[in-house]
Design an enzyme around this catalytic site. Sequence first.
Site, PDB file in Angstrom:
ATOM      1  N   GLY A  19       0.829  -1.206   0.000  1.00 10.88           N
ATOM      2  CA  GLY A  19       0.000   0.000   0.000  1.00 10.88           C
ATOM      3  C   GLY A  19       0.858   1.248   0.000  1.00 10.88           C
ATOM      4  O   GLY A  19       1.732   1.411   0.843  1.00 10.88           O
ATOM      5  N   ASN A  53      -4.644  15.675  -0.501  1.00 16.35           N
ATOM      6  CA  ASN A  53      -4.690  16.368   0.785  1.00 16.35           C
ATOM      7  C   ASN A  53      -3.943  15.619   1.873  1.00 16.35           C
ATOM      8  O   ASN A  53      -3.764  16.121   2.966  1.00 16.35           O
ATOM      9  CB  ASN A  53      -6.138  16.591   1.237  1.00 16.35           C
ATOM     10  CG  ASN A  53      -6.741  15.342   1.864  1.00 16.35           C
ATOM     11  OD1 ASN A  53      -6.537  14.237   1.368  1.00 16.35           O
ATOM     12  ND2 ASN A  53      -7.464  15.486   2.952  1.00 16.35           N
ATOM     13  N   LEU A 114     -10.357  -5.256   3.323  1.00 17.84           N
ATOM     14  CA  LEU A 114     -10.295  -6.487   4.096  1.00 17.84           C
ATOM     15  C   LEU A 114      -9.704  -7.648   3.300  1.00 17.84           C
ATOM     16  O   LEU A 114      -8.901  -8.427   3.797  1.00 17.84           O
ATOM     17  CB  LEU A 114     -11.725  -6.823   4.542  1.00 17.84           C
ATOM     18  CG  LEU A 114     -11.927  -8.054   5.393  1.00 17.84           C
ATOM     19  CD1 LEU A 114     -11.250  -7.859   6.736  1.00 17.84           C
ATOM     20  CD2 LEU A 114     -13.412  -8.339   5.578  1.00 17.84           C
ATOM     21  N   ALA A 116      -7.562  -7.816   0.746  1.00 11.70           N
ATOM     22  CA  ALA A 116      -6.105  -7.806   0.596  1.00 11.70           C
ATOM     23  C   ALA A 116      -5.425  -8.035   1.942  1.00 11.70           C
ATOM     24  O   ALA A 116      -4.408  -8.719   2.025  1.00 11.70           O
ATOM     25  CB  ALA A 116      -5.652  -6.477  -0.006  1.00 11.70           C
ATOM     26  N   CYS A 168     -36.024  -6.134   0.685  1.00 12.58           N
ATOM     27  CA  CYS A 168     -37.333  -5.480   0.779  1.00 12.58           C
ATOM     28  C   CYS A 168     -37.228  -4.078   1.357  1.00 12.58           C
ATOM     29  O   CYS A 168     -38.003  -3.195   1.022  1.00 12.58           O
ATOM     30  CB  CYS A 168     -38.311  -6.346   1.564  1.00 12.58           C
ATOM     31  SG  CYS A 168     -37.671  -6.796   3.174  1.00 12.58           S
ATOM     32  N   CYS A 432      -8.697 -20.471  15.590  1.00 10.90           N
ATOM     33  CA  CYS A 432      -8.647 -19.697  14.338  1.00 10.90           C
ATOM     34  C   CYS A 432      -8.346 -20.636  13.174  1.00 10.90           C
ATOM     35  O   CYS A 432      -7.333 -21.336  13.186  1.00 10.90           O
ATOM     36  CB  CYS A 432      -7.583 -18.614  14.444  1.00 10.90           C
ATOM     37  SG  CYS A 432      -7.265 -17.757  12.896  1.00 10.90           S
ATOM     38  N   CYS A 435      -4.725 -19.570  11.401  1.00  7.44           N
ATOM     39  CA  CYS A 435      -3.393 -19.801  11.963  1.00  7.44           C
ATOM     40  C   CYS A 435      -3.332 -21.025  12.877  1.00  7.44           C
ATOM     41  O   CYS A 435      -2.300 -21.289  13.475  1.00  7.44           O
ATOM     42  CB  CYS A 435      -2.851 -18.554  12.653  1.00  7.44           C
ATOM     43  SG  CYS A 435      -3.667 -18.108  14.182  1.00  7.44           S
TER      44      CYS A 435
END
Lengths: 642, 320
Positions: A19, A53, A114, A116, A168, A432, A435
């Site tokens: 990034g 900015n 999320l 990536a 709906c 998890c 991991c």
Amino acid sequence: MASLKHLPAVKGAKVLMVGAGGIGCELLKTLALSGFQDIHIIDMDTIEVSNLNRQFLFRQSHVGQSKAKVAREAVLKFRPHISITPYHANVKDSDFNVDFFKQFNVVLNGLDNLDARRHVNRLCLAADVPLIESGTTGFLGQVTVHVKGRTECYECQPKPAPKTYPVCTITSTPSKFVHCIVWAKELLFAKLFGDKNQANDLNVRSSDGASSSKQAEDVFEHRKDEDIEQYGRRIYDHVFGYNIEVALSNEETWKNRNRPKPIYSSEFMPNDLSQQNGSMEKNGAANDISSVSAMASLGMKNPQDVWSLKENSRVFLEALKLFFLKREKEIGNLTFDKDDQLAVEFVTAAANIRAASFGIPLHSLFEAKGIAGNIVHAVATTNAIIAGLIVIEAIKVLQNDTKNYRMTYCLEHPTRKMLLMPVEPFEPNRSCYVCSETPLSLEINTHRAKLRDFVEKIVKATLGMSLPLIMHGSALLYEVGDDLDEEMVANYAANLDKVLSELPTPVTSGTMLTIEDLQQELSCQINIKHREEFDEEKEPDGMVLSGWTQAPSVVKDDNESIANAGSTSNEPPVEAEKNDEIEIPPEKKRRLSEVSEAVDPDLSSVDGDTRNPDKLQVLDDDDELMIFDNWDSVPNKKKRMQ
Amino acid sequence: MDGEELTEQETALYDRQIRVWGAGAQRRLSKAHILVCGITGTIAEFCKNIVLAGVGSLTLVDDRAVTEEALSANFLIPSDENVCAGKTLTELCRDSLKDFNPMVRVSVEKGDLSSFGAEFYSKFDVVVVSCCSFTTKKLINEKCRKLSKRVAFYTVDCRDSCGEIFVDLQHHKYSKQKREEAIECELHYLSFEESISVPWKALPRKFSKLYFAMRVIERFEEAEQRKPGELSIADLPAVVKLKKELCEAQSLNESHIPNVLLERLVTDTREFPPVCPIIGGILGQEVIKAISGKGDPLKNFFFFNAMDGKGIIEDVSGKT
């Protein structure tokens, strides 16, 4: 951590930054100043005006160029002798495999989505490279350290599904402005300007479904000889007038709701078509598509103004007309883009007219654009602070100073006098699926659910795998890849349409499936349990995945939010787009009373019903208790790393 | 002032931050004039932040030449000698900052800070002072306080991996969001001199150790006529001796100022680069809050220590 003592560790380190946006620009600068000499940086994006900015390495003249490459050039101006290797590419590309990751001493994330983040987490686990993860929104931010086997991984706590709304609510009973935005963007805009073959719930279903929907199809057709103004008004009257009348005829719907008001264009526009709505001359050169604007041709300037119903109606008709006159070639292929001025104008106006009909307050184009584009608040200062904190943690990781690893939260309001709050990292979640090796468990109707449902809803959407392989014992049920021969491809395609119990190797209650993603080098096991009935409201997917989180109630809650698409459609109506800038700080409700000296937050669980994924809340009256945007419920007890 | 609208260019450029602080705050920012005295890595970060945010103008004062130390944590100075030739530290920073945001006027003022009169300071809404002596800080703060208009005053210092910010907003009125409604608030600040004159005994029990350590260093530099940061490990015994005297005079237990902390502060007086964006970021946010009159401002000290990772607000109000 004296300034010079860290230099040997830093100088010899090879780091990967993922990034080069808001956090990335700040991070690259701070790494360079801190003495890092071998930095690789991946970013697939190009520079936009609204980045300038805060992404201070970029200038107006760089708009349209690769972020990774321009960032490198800018940093070399003040640190010319270091090595920065830019990749203008998607981190999910197969080039960035486990071997690629293995060459780095630490990976630093400054990502905006999320998907990536999960991908990088898995590759770091597979390559056994420490990961420092970060995110900001407005004045809030956080930095976390993920070291395999030592601290929790990025996915140890389930992440929230993109915000979805029941169909709906969007099609018939909007109660908030965001519902009107979703309707305008995902249904009306898509219907008029997008792919005609996409299923679309725009029209109100009446009892004699088939015939009326046939008729409705024709309504949206622009007939060859039809005047464009006439066409616009016909669309207007159909969606804001006729459709509301049809909806009103279903008395049952309005028993406990305010009845909407049908709106027709004749209320605001004289029927005399010779009265031109806007003046097209104000719209620059015809070939410059980005300058086509209904606001410009109507002489409206301030995007912060909330337009009247009449003004919205004029913008609606003008924008629709401009699409047909100036951008006709794109019609049929358009998808909503927050940087497309005309699209934003159209969606704002359409959402506001619908809001007026349902008695919902109207909003400015600026606000509507933020909601429609899922624009995340971002300022330079928070990104700078977070980048500094990332580098501090990176230096600790390189020095293997494990005892001092911290997750740090940048707060808007001080808590226990702290604006920057360090917390010891948590131990890995032993259940998890990313991991640890703990199997998951899936309740599913094996006689009704197809393999395709399982692949789409569980393997891809929930487990986040992009190149999955599914095995039952040694039998391959499904796989994705470039190197498959035709026969296999046909075989897998046929499998997708079979129900689980009728696969060549039947999947029934008690089956243990192995799911792998070869690129992510992730493998997990799912224990299948057959279940006959599912609650259509609460479990619309007809599947319940568990085992990942510790508390059963949490699992249920999690599934519900993922499958929150409502029960009237097979298609999830809305999927929040990727955040432009960052993820929301992943915080949990934590009691921070113990934090002041020992950094010892006592965790308390979250009541699932109080969650509000849209808002960051701070309970002002009790500064010991904070609720961030809870993206998940916290298991009652999490162990801190020892 | 709220009547004036932002230009189309401003709306496009500042889109993401207007979503954080609103169009009104953005208009106020564009009319604010900021003075910065003393260029450091932390100040470079601060300047970047407020230039990006879109303040009206920024004026830089620092007559020092470009030194290796100035380069070490400052990304505003290009390494190209041809670009740097004949330019001062502030001029180089000005050129880089102008480039960040053409809508902000960035300029350089030459001269000795203590010689500037009231007329000079009255041109600004915010004054930020860094790497100045204790006496200079007090002097500038007093000059600002005597003006008929209100000037927000800040000092910022970063040594090794520790940083300190001091804030004096005098009487500050602002609004903040509480649930759905905006509420009006008011805060009263002590001057720099008043703050550091508060007896140590009167401060809360768990007060930041960094506060005391910084005061010891400040006194030492003043007594020895050193420039800020002009210290080395050789000074440690004398600094520890001064600490003892001060603790005795103030009836503070010596353990509140650990010698290891003093050792760090005298040994590595350079800024630790990753701390600069943290302190410069907090300072940037505070100045934006002060100008916009939105959100609780910091009162009146902020400390960051990379060793424990905490960023702490301490209120030295003299009230226990």
